[in-house]
Design a protein around this motif. Structure first.
Motif, short mmCIF file in Angstrom:
data_model
loop_
_atom_site.label_atom_id
_atom_site.label_comp_id
_atom_site.label_asym_id
_atom_site.label_seq_id
_atom_site.Cartn_x
_atom_site.Cartn_y
_atom_site.Cartn_z
N GLU A 56 0.76 -1.21 -0.02
CA GLU A 56 -0.19 -0.12 -0.19
C GLU A 56 0.92 1.24 0.03
OE1 GLU A 56 -2.62 -0.69 3.36
OE2 GLU A 56 -3.55 -2.16 2.52
N LYS A 57 1.73 1.44 0.73
CA LYS A 57 2.78 2.31 0.86
C LYS A 57 3.27 2.77 -0.43
CE LYS A 57 6.68 4.33 3.11
NZ LYS A 57 7.81 4.21 4.42
N HIS A 58 3.80 1.76 -1.12
CA HIS A 58 4.45 2.16 -2.36
C HIS A 58 3.72 1.68 -3.58
CE1 HIS A 58 8.05 2.88 -0.22
NE2 HIS A 58 7.86 1.76 0.45
N SER A 59 2.46 1.50 -3.61
CA SER A 59 1.57 1.30 -4.55
C SER A 59 2.20 0.46 -5.52
CB SER A 59 1.32 2.81 -5.37
OG SER A 59 0.71 3.69 -4.46
N ILE A 60 2.40 -0.89 -4.86
CA ILE A 60 2.83 -1.90 -5.79
C ILE A 60 1.65 -2.87 -6.33
CG2 ILE A 60 4.16 -4.20 -5.72
CD1 ILE A 60 5.92 -2.91 -3.30
N PHE A 61 1.82 -3.03 -7.50
CA PHE A 61 0.69 -4.00 -8.27
C PHE A 61 1.19 -5.32 -8.18
CE2 PHE A 61 0.25 -0.01 -10.22
CZ PHE A 61 -1.15 0.33 -10.36
N GLU A 62 0.30 -6.34 -7.81
CA GLU A 62 0.52 -7.71 -7.57
C GLU A 62 -0.34 -8.57 -8.37
OE1 GLU A 62 1.18 -9.84 -3.48
OE2 GLU A 62 -0.67 -9.09 -3.71
N LEU A 63 0.16 -9.44 -9.16
CA LEU A 63 -0.51 -10.46 -9.88
C LEU A 63 -0.83 -11.67 -9.04
CD1 LEU A 63 1.52 -10.64 -13.19
CD2 LEU A 63 -0.44 -9.24 -12.76
N PRO A 64 -2.00 -11.91 -8.95
CA PRO A 64 -2.49 -13.30 -8.08
C PRO A 64 -1.86 -14.71 -8.50
CG PRO A 64 -4.37 -12.63 -9.74
CD PRO A 64 -3.21 -11.69 -9.88
N ILE A 65 -2.09 -15.38 -7.61
CA ILE A 65 -1.93 -16.93 -7.96
C ILE A 65 -3.06 -17.75 -7.35
CG2 ILE A 65 0.63 -17.11 -7.78
CD1 ILE A 65 0.18 -18.31 -4.84
N ARG A 66 -3.49 -18.81 -8.03
CA ARG A 66 -4.68 -19.50 -7.90
C ARG A 66 -4.23 -20.78 -6.70
NH1 ARG A 66 -6.02 -24.01 -9.88
NH2 ARG A 66 -4.77 -23.72 -11.72
N VAL A 67 -4.83 -20.86 -5.73
CA VAL A 67 -5.01 -21.81 -4.72
C VAL A 67 -5.84 -22.71 -4.47
CG1 VAL A 67 -4.25 -22.40 -2.49
CG2 VAL A 67 -3.15 -20.74 -3.29
N ALA A 68 -5.79 -23.88 -4.76
CA ALA A 68 -7.08 -24.95 -4.67
C ALA A 68 -6.86 -25.90 -3.66
CB ALA A 68 -7.39 -25.69 -5.80
N PHE A 69 -7.79 -25.93 -2.64
CA PHE A 69 -7.94 -26.94 -1.50
C PHE A 69 -8.99 -27.80 -2.05
CE2 PHE A 69 -5.69 -23.83 1.01
CZ PHE A 69 -4.86 -24.58 1.82
N GLY A 70 -8.92 -28.91 -2.73
CA GLY A 70 -9.75 -29.86 -3.35
C GLY A 70 -10.51 -29.08 -4.36
N SER A 71 -11.96 -28.80 -4.13
CA SER A 71 -12.70 -28.17 -5.30
C SER A 71 -13.09 -26.65 -4.86
CB SER A 71 -14.32 -28.79 -5.32
OG SER A 71 -14.60 -28.89 -3.98
N GLU A 72 -12.38 -26.34 -3.86
CA GLU A 72 -12.43 -25.00 -3.68
C GLU A 72 -11.13 -24.17 -4.02
OE1 GLU A 72 -14.19 -23.30 0.17
OE2 GLU A 72 -13.25 -24.96 0.84
N THR A 73 -11.43 -23.23 -4.97
CA THR A 73 -10.30 -22.30 -5.53
C THR A 73 -10.32 -20.93 -5.28
OG1 THR A 73 -10.41 -23.99 -7.46
CG2 THR A 73 -9.17 -21.87 -7.77
N PHE A 74 -9.21 -20.34 -4.98
CA PHE A 74 -9.18 -18.90 -4.55
C PHE A 74 -8.01 -18.17 -5.30
CE2 PHE A 74 -10.11 -21.82 -0.96
CZ PHE A 74 -11.19 -21.10 -0.31
N LEU A 75 -8.14 -17.05 -5.52
CA LEU A 75 -7.37 -16.00 -6.12
C LEU A 75 -6.67 -15.67 -4.83
CD1 LEU A 75 -8.76 -14.23 -9.24
CD2 LEU A 75 -6.95 -16.07 -9.15
N VAL A 76 -5.53 -15.35 -4.99
CA VAL A 76 -4.74 -15.08 -3.75
C VAL A 76 -3.63 -13.81 -4.24
CG1 VAL A 76 -3.00 -15.75 -2.17
CG2 VAL A 76 -4.78 -17.23 -2.59
N PHE A 77 -3.63 -12.80 -3.62
CA PHE A 77 -2.95 -11.50 -3.78
C PHE A 77 -2.32 -11.49 -2.51
CE2 PHE A 77 -6.62 -10.94 -6.38
CZ PHE A 77 -6.04 -10.41 -7.60
#
Length: 124
Positions: A20-41
């Protein structure tokens, strides 16, 4: 002085206050626990670090990770290019994941903008 943006991927594991302080942009990764998938930043998105480690302690099988759609990357890269004069992208090693390949695919679709510098960190 030119306005320069830093772009990285969630594997950089930067503290949220630094992002936040340096306004850094971040590309997410995808994490899956079984059938649940999340975009993680980093520590935001569909799953925080605490939630990840809590699930890791109780899951029956290890989670998998992956790269989200290039369209998600394209949106973030375009935003950085539109808001800043130059973007420096520093990413996890291309030997470990397809993050850099997806970024290169997006840059090709954007006609290889001259104001984008891509750096392979060569580390995890």
């Amino acid at each position: 002085m030119a306005k320069i943006a830093i772009l990285t991927d969630a594997s950089a594991d930067l503290p949220q206050d630094i992002i936040e302080k340096h306004s850094i942009f971040e590309l997410p990764i995808r994490v899956a626990f079984g059938s649940e998938t999340f975009l993680v930043f980093n520590d935001s998105g569909g799953l925080t670090k605490d939630e990840y480690y809590n699930r890791l302690r109780t899951c029956d099988e290890m989670p998998t990770t992956g790269i989200p759609s290039p369209l998600i990357y394209k949106s973030i890269i375009e935003q950085a290019l539109n808001e800043y004069e130059h973007v420096i992208g520093i990413f996890i090693s291309e030997k470990l994941t397809r993050v850099i390949a997806n970024v290169q695919q997006v840059l090709t679709a954007l006609n290889h903008p001259k104001n984008f510098t891509l750096i392979d960190s060569t580390v995890a």
